[in-house]
Scaffold this motif. Structure first.
Motif, short mmCIF file in Angstrom:
data_model
loop_
_atom_site.label_atom_id
_atom_site.label_comp_id
_atom_site.label_asym_id
_atom_site.label_seq_id
_atom_site.Cartn_x
_atom_site.Cartn_y
_atom_site.Cartn_z
N LYS A 1 -7.60 0.98 6.49
CA LYS A 1 -7.92 2.42 6.74
C LYS A 1 -9.24 2.55 5.90
N ARG B 1 -4.38 12.75 -11.89
CA ARG B 1 -4.38 12.06 -10.23
C ARG B 1 -3.17 11.12 -10.05
N LEU C 1 -14.07 8.96 -9.29
CA LEU C 1 -15.13 8.96 -8.46
C LEU C 1 -16.07 10.28 -8.99
N PHE D 1 -1.73 4.88 -11.57
CA PHE D 1 -2.39 4.04 -12.25
C PHE D 1 -3.15 4.91 -13.19
N LYS E 1 -15.83 -0.84 -6.93
CA LYS E 1 -15.03 0.19 -7.76
C LYS E 1 -14.36 1.18 -6.86
N GLU E 2 -15.11 1.91 -6.12
CA GLU E 2 -14.75 2.79 -5.44
C GLU E 2 -13.44 2.57 -4.33
N ILE F 1 -10.40 2.04 -6.24
CA ILE F 1 -9.71 3.21 -6.45
C ILE F 1 -9.10 3.66 -5.23
N TYR F 2 -9.57 3.51 -4.05
CA TYR F 2 -8.75 3.76 -3.10
C TYR F 2 -7.62 2.91 -2.72
N ASN G 1 -11.93 5.55 -14.25
CA ASN G 1 -12.10 5.37 -12.82
C ASN G 1 -11.91 6.60 -11.93
N ALA H 1 0.82 -1.17 -0.16
CA ALA H 1 0.08 -0.15 -0.14
C ALA H 1 0.76 1.32 0.15
N LYS H 2 1.89 1.10 0.79
CA LYS H 2 2.70 2.29 0.92
C LYS H 2 3.34 2.62 -0.50
N ARG I 1 2.35 1.52 -3.42
CA ARG I 1 1.41 2.26 -4.17
C ARG I 1 1.02 3.64 -4.17
N ARG I 2 1.44 4.35 -2.99
CA ARG I 2 1.09 5.55 -2.49
C ARG I 2 2.23 6.23 -3.08
N LEU J 1 -5.82 1.50 -4.92
CA LEU J 1 -4.78 2.00 -5.78
C LEU J 1 -4.23 3.10 -5.43
N ALA J 2 -4.75 4.12 -4.87
CA ALA J 2 -4.23 5.45 -4.36
C ALA J 2 -3.17 5.10 -3.29
N GLY J 3 -3.43 4.01 -2.55
CA GLY J 3 -2.42 3.70 -1.67
C GLY J 3 -2.65 3.47 -0.25
N ILE J 4 -3.85 3.22 -0.17
CA ILE J 4 -4.62 3.39 1.13
C ILE J 4 -4.69 1.96 1.65
N SER J 5 -4.41 1.74 2.80
CA SER J 5 -4.42 0.30 3.51
C SER J 5 -5.67 -0.29 3.65
N ASN J 6 -5.72 -1.49 3.64
CA ASN J 6 -7.23 -2.30 3.60
C ASN J 6 -8.13 -1.66 5.11
N LEU K 1 -7.02 13.25 -4.09
CA LEU K 1 -7.27 11.98 -3.11
C LEU K 1 -6.13 11.27 -2.48
N PRO K 2 -5.09 10.98 -3.57
CA PRO K 2 -3.95 10.31 -3.02
C PRO K 2 -3.33 11.06 -1.95
#
Lengths: 254, 168
Positions: free
Chosen positions: B100, A157, A98, A90, B86-87, B90-91, A96, A81-82, A84-85, B93-98, A109-110
């Motif tokens: 969270k 994004r 929101l 992507f 889907k949402e 996206i979270y 995709n 996760a880190k 990816r952040r 992929l934005a790098g938010i841990s499960n 968002l990120p």
């Protein structure tokens, strides 16, 4: 040039015991920092699988993937996760974004979840939005934008966290030629400005001709590579020839 | 922006999607409150035994309401979650841990629950007198029902629904 991403004898199998099918095998790949790489191949050749593996969406059966010297295949969920952040962006075929957030919020968002300073976020969003020509669209919602604008918002994004690598899966699949050209020009312009590496999967020779290098996948292995000589027109011709030689899928486009 | 403010933002932008859901839950909370108010009403408690039947009936009804509501909420929350896979992607992929992402969604559903609870209590209290008056008419009793808000009823409603919302 330093290597940003390397793939060693990568293998991916689908299916359960007895009906195993190797979507990818013996794939070795090195990508340099700032490179714009296109991956091409007929459908079913494993291009999306390769992208999913490199972008941490899917897990490899065997082999190793390194991004910035860190081995992806041995990482735990939290570290992924880190990664990816901080390191990866992507872009998808169907944007995709929101729907219930403005473009501004979508792009931010990120960063917002990285607990960055509010002013820094605004500044970063505005700078990148200007680069992609989205300044007037920031306070609109995704449904008010054209496909090309939406895709540029999605790319913005992906770039907002200043990732080392951006993965794009058929980013122009839902766009017309003009919007595609705009988007690809933007992607190409990233390298001099931000030094971002872009890895793009596409089946369209026109799209691929914008890249620095094209890798051709066939039946799950890397079949050939082509380097751009600088002239896009020549490169486009070479790609078409290569596709035709491979038992091309794009002959109908000629 | 932390998980809390993101959840608040999502809740605001998703209120339209949830309108019907919140409306149903509000009505359910209101009905439940009215039965509880009957159970705890001092005037009712003093009247004759006839009302004992009404009281036990009220209790059974409230339990049935609760059971139906639990299943309704269970089904609809899984439905909403499915709609939003889907949402969630996206979270991720934005790098938010499960963990969270889970937190964000939990906080959001707590907001929904609180809205329904507050709205339900408000309507329940507003209509409790009407409800008790109608009951008095039906049972042919000649009691004037004063408007009261028994705190014990309010707390009971809050505790019951608090548990349900947290559990789901």
């Amino acid at each position: 040039m330093e290597t940003i991403l390397s793939v060693r004898s990568l293998k991916k199998e689908y299916g359960s015991r007895g009906t195993r099918f190797a979507a990818l095998h013996d794939v070795d790949l090195e990508v340099q920092k700032g490179e714009f790489l296109a991956v091409m191949g007929p459908s079913g050749s494993g291009k999306t699988t390769l992208l999913n593996l490199m972008s941490t969406i899917d897990q490899a059966t065997a082999g190793e993937i390194y991004i910035d010297g860190r081995n992806l295949t041995r990482m735990k969920n939290g570290d992924l996760a880190k990664l990816r952040r901080n390191k990866i962006g992507f872009v998808f075929q169907d944007f995709n974004l929101l729907d219930n957030m403005t473009i501004m919020d979508n792009i931010a968002l990120p960063l917002a979840l990285n607990k960055a300073n509010h002013k820094e976020i605004l500044a970063a969003v505005e700078e990148l939005a200007a680069f992609f020509g989205l300044t007037d669209q920031l306070h609109k919602y995704p449904y008010q934008l054209s496909g090309g604008q939406k895709q540029r918002a999605a790319v913005t994004r992906a770039l907002i966290t200043k990732p080392s690598v951006v993965f794009a899966d058929e980013p122009t699949g839902a766009l017309d030629t003009k919007a595609s050209t705009e988007l690809l020009d933007c992607l190409r312009g990233l390298k001099p400005k931000y030094g971002t590496t872009v890895i793009m999967v596409t089946h369209d020779a026109f799209c691929a001709s914008f890249s620095d290098r094209v890798m051709f996948l066939k039946d799950g292995t890397l079949h050939a590579r082509l380097d751009s000589s600088g002239s896009r027109k020549d490169f486009y011709q070479k790609i078409l020839e290569m596709l035709a030689a491979m038992g091309g899928i794009t002959n109908e486009r000629l | 922006m932390n998980a809390f403010s993101l959840a608040l933002k999502l809740f605001r932008s998703n209120v339209k999607t949830y309108t019907f859901y919140i409306a149903v839950m509000t009505v359910a909370v209101a009905v439940y409150y009215d039965f509880m108010a009957l159970k705890h009403n001092p005037e009712v408690l003093q009247t004759r035994e006839v009302l004992l039947y009404a009281k036990s009936a009220a209790q059974i009804t409230s339990v049935v309401t609760l059971i139906v509501l639990v299943f309704f909420m269970w089904y609809s929350s899984s439905f909403f979650l499915k709609q939003r896979t889907k949402e969630i992607g996206i979270y991720a992929l934005a790098g938010i841990s499960n963990a969270k992402i889970g937190l964000v969604f939990a906080v959001e559903s707590i907001f929904i629950g609180l809205t329904a609870l507050a709205g339900g209590l408000l309507f329940g209290i507003l209509f409790s007198k009407l409800f008790l008056m109608a009951l008095a008419k039906c049972t042919l009793l000649d009691v004037t029902v004063p408007f009261t808000v028994p705190t014990s009823a309010v707390t009971e409603v809050m505790i019951t629904f608090g548990i349900i919302f947290l559990a789901l």
